[in-house]
Design a protein around this motif. Structure first.
Motif, PDB file in Angstrom:
ATOM      1  N   ASP A 132      47.366  41.019  23.315  1.00 38.22           N
ATOM      2  CA  ASP A 132      47.843  39.849  23.622  1.00 38.22           C
ATOM      3  C   ASP A 132      47.955  39.332  22.619  1.00 38.22           C
ATOM      4  O   ASP A 132      47.423  39.148  20.821  1.00 38.22           O
ATOM      5  N   TYR A 181      45.641  47.019  25.178  1.00 37.23           N
ATOM      6  CA  TYR A 181      45.558  46.859  26.150  1.00 37.23           C
ATOM      7  C   TYR A 181      46.250  48.590  26.443  1.00 37.23           C
ATOM      8  O   TYR A 181      47.115  48.829  25.716  1.00 37.23           O
ATOM      9  N   ARG A 237      48.054  50.804  29.432  1.00 38.26           N
ATOM     10  CA  ARG A 237      47.950  51.368  30.698  1.00 38.26           C
ATOM     11  C   ARG A 237      48.832  51.792  31.640  1.00 38.26           C
ATOM     12  O   ARG A 237      49.377  52.534  30.642  1.00 38.26           O
ATOM     13  N   LYS A 281      48.274  44.340  41.702  1.00 32.60           N
ATOM     14  CA  LYS A 281      47.109  43.991  41.367  1.00 32.60           C
ATOM     15  C   LYS A 281      46.774  44.973  39.581  1.00 32.60           C
ATOM     16  O   LYS A 281      46.965  46.055  40.205  1.00 32.60           O
ATOM     17  N   VAL A 337      40.713  36.136  28.547  1.00 34.13           N
ATOM     18  CA  VAL A 337      41.666  36.924  29.622  1.00 34.13           C
ATOM     19  C   VAL A 337      41.330  36.159  30.491  1.00 34.13           C
ATOM     20  O   VAL A 337      41.425  36.390  31.769  1.00 34.13           O
ATOM     21  N   ARG A 378      44.295  35.865  32.762  1.00 31.73           N
ATOM     22  CA  ARG A 378      45.274  37.197  34.109  1.00 31.73           C
ATOM     23  C   ARG A 378      45.061  36.347  35.588  1.00 31.73           C
ATOM     24  O   ARG A 378      43.126  36.791  35.308  1.00 31.73           O
ATOM     25  N   ASP A 379      45.643  36.732  36.341  1.00 32.28           N
ATOM     26  CA  ASP A 379      45.223  36.363  37.578  1.00 32.28           C
ATOM     27  C   ASP A 379      45.116  37.706  38.316  1.00 32.28           C
ATOM     28  O   ASP A 379      45.785  37.540  39.736  1.00 32.28           O
ATOM     29  N   ASP A 380      45.797  38.891  37.655  1.00 34.36           N
ATOM     30  CA  ASP A 380      45.684  39.950  38.127  1.00 34.36           C
ATOM     31  C   ASP A 380      45.154  41.126  38.462  1.00 34.36           C
ATOM     32  O   ASP A 380      45.318  42.390  38.760  1.00 34.36           O
TER      33      ASP A 380
END
Lengths: 429, 429
Positions: free
Chosen positions: B60, B66, B68, B77, B144, B182-184
């Motif tokens: 980011d 990251y 993934r 999520k 984050v 982030r909201d995940d």
């Protein structure tokens, strides 16, 4: 200086004190270090002033300056009075200079009022006492009493690297060899500011010193284990600062129990690594312990060392205690102290007998001859500072007491004034 | 890296840890500060290694990296695991880097052995946590979680005067705008060295963290009266160091009474004028107090302030206490802690539930999502030092526990693994 009797000796002394204060390196307060230009000017000024005042003025090869009034009697002994002319860096006008100004003024006054004494009187301005330029103290009185033989001057250097010998030779006043110690001193009397708060706090005019305290100084090193302040549980710590803190509290408690005149101080303390979130792994701190009785001083220090070792053991840290300085107590002459008390009473002055917690030239004379010290109050106990101050009336009171004692020792019948040949052993029992 | 299954994930992780340790400024230990060349090389290395290992690698704009593994399930999520890549100056190989190496290794292992997960897993290497270059901490995880919005970067400067914004822009990895929070994140798991001595001292392999302690830091200033150490009687003193010493002893006593996990430390102390023969007139010292319960922490601090004020009053000194830092405790998720305990039991590992006395990236996630931390022992509790060390078998044990938890959270039936939508209010009661 005029021949008029209108100016009291006190006024003359205070004027002399102001004149001496002008001989200083630039900056706040008074800075007059051994063998510097300001020092030479001050000593030369005193020589001239002594001569002009009818005293026999001379100096020795260490740079001590004398004003002598020859006695008409025949025992060849001298009653000496004075103090030191040097200062600390940015010091005050009174520390040392007061005793010098008073001594020269007293002799001039006695000579003018009473003529020549029976016993020779000498006023002295010792070259150095504070240790503020070279790493030794009492260079003036130490040469006079035989503490130094001159060999110390070869390797002793100031902050610029100049040796004491070079500085001594470079001064037109001093020579290049140390003077021989004197063996003709029958008594030494020193007038000085208290440099403490007792006289002021108790509203007392004069301090009659009973003894100069002995001193022991130590460096204490405590070693524990540095560790993370967040992650180390209290029960698993070996915190050097917590241990040092307990030792300091314990020392204070013991000093209070011992009672006056015992004083014990931790003045300096360093923590390693000195970071907010690290448990201290190492602490160094100093001890300065003083008492007028040598046995009591020794016993207190031994008990403190024991107590620190117990604390260290209990806490799982190590403690190392290194002696750094040891100076014996110097009792003043009882006969002279008694005479001073009588003088104060006759003059209607409040006085108290007290121990001098600070060191003075007098401590070098005490083992060799009858020695006395007279204190006047220090405002707020301040010393070694431009803020050093004693009001003129208190300065005058001290001078009056000094003059009366010098009259007793110099002008009264030699057989009656108690100055029989001095026996050091007697005085110590 | 070979396709062979012969290399265990532990061996792969330890090799990765050594490779990361090489990315350092010159000198003892590891020095890898935010946005410096060593930092960029390490993050770029991780991006490449993640890509080569079959993870989707990305970064980011703050420079967080990251890897993934997309899940085949559909709730969108992510289970996040990792730690920080930066170090203190002359730090060790393990603080932060261990959690990063373990996270990337765990995901690669799970992917190769079990294929894609049901729920998306991400390994993260947070850009910064220590505050060792710029005067703020958690720059990585803070961006984050929304602690920072990027405006902080404008005026925040390092020791050379460069702003965080300039350094961020100059790094080819980061951008010039902060990333959106982030909201995940459904859960955050962090593996870390203990940085304390409890696990080693008790012979325990794994620490299951119950909470990250809250912290309060204070600066305490004690003012008394400086005075001559020799001439000031004990009863007339206002010794700032004796007062501070009593306060420090008192604090230690109170902390012992309060019991674990309360820790209280004076790490830094300064004395003025700090001269052996002068009674200290002023002392400054720091307090670092931590507890996992916010109310207990507050109550302890209030009682300490009260006690210090009483000591100061009794001694005739003044005390000023200024709050410098306040961080709330961060409880870990009970469900996840319970799961970790079960995993340890199944794997036959000794474990203990413990409070983390040090701050971690996890404390920023704890208020927002289900968070867990796993500790492994630190030899002699040493951290922030080239001497930082954990034996390979302990590092391997931590990795095994992490892998088991990630399997539980990523591969088991979404309805059975307890990761129902997170309700913050519930977790705090």
């Amino acid at each position: 200086m005029s021949e008029s009797f209108i100016q009291s000796p006190a006024a003359e002394m205070i004027e002399l004190l102001e004149e001496l204060a002008a001989f200083s390196a630039p900056g706040e307060g008074v800075t007059r270090l051994l063998y510097t230009p300001a020092w030479k000017q001050a000593q030369q000024f005193l020589l001239n002033r002594a001569e002009a005042g009818g005293l026999k003025a001379y100096s020795d090869s260490a740079g001590n300056v004398y004003g002598r009034l020859d006695g008409t009697g025949s025992d060849g002994k001298v009653v000496l009075t004075g103090s030191h002319i040097d200062t600390v860096v940015r010091g005050g006008k009174y520390d040392g200079a007061y005793g010098v100004a008073a001594a020269f003024t007293a002799l001039r006054y006695l000579s003018r009022v009473y003529g020549p004494p029976l016993r020779t009187l000498e006023a002295v301005s010792f070259a150095e006492e504070e240790g503020s330029r070279f790493p030794l103290t009492f260079w003036g009185s130490g040469n006079v009493t035989g503490l130094y033989d001159g060999s110390e001057a070869e390797n002793c250097r100031d902050a610029e690297g100049m040796t004491l010998r070079e500085a001594m030779t470079g001064s037109s006043l001093a020579g290049d060899k140390s003077p021989a110690p004197r063996d003709d001193i029958a008594a030494y009397v020193e007038l000085h500011i208290e440099q403490g708060i007792v006289l002021e706090r108790t509203g007392t005019q004069i301090g009659v010193v009973s003894a100069i305290a002995g001193q022991r100084r130590f460096a204490v090193s405590v070693k524990g284990t540095a560790n993370h302040a967040g992650t180390t549980p209290m029960g698993l710590r070996h915190d050097a600062l917590a241990a040092a803190a307990e030792m300091i509290v314990q020392l204070e408690h013991s000093a209070a129990e011992a009672g006056e005149p015992l004083v014990a101080t931790t003045g300096r303390l360093e923590v390693y690594p000195n970071t907010p979130n690290v448990i201290p792994g190492e602490v160094m701190f100093t001890l300065d312990i003083r008492h007028s009785d040598g046995n009591e001083l020794e016993a207190f220090c031994a008990a403190a060392v024991s107590a620190f070792e117990e604390i260290a053991k209990r806490r799982g840290v190590t403690v190392n205690i290194t002696a750094r300085l040891s100076a014996s107590p110097a009792p003043m002459d009882r006969g002279l102290s008694g005479e001073l008390e009588s003088i104060c009473t006759r003059q209607g002055r409040t006085y108290r007998t007290m121990v001098s917690g600070a060191g003075h030239d007098a401590q070098l004379f005490a083992p060799l001859t009858r020695t006395a010290m007279i204190f006047v109050p220090s405002r707020a106990g301040i010393s070694h500072s431009p803020e050093e101050y004693t009001p003129p009336e208190e300065l005058a009171a001290g001078l009056d007491v000094l003059i009366a004692l010098l009259y007793k020792l110099g002008y009264e019948d030699l057989n009656d004034n108690g100055l029989t040949p001095h026996n050091t052993k007697e005085r110590w029992t």
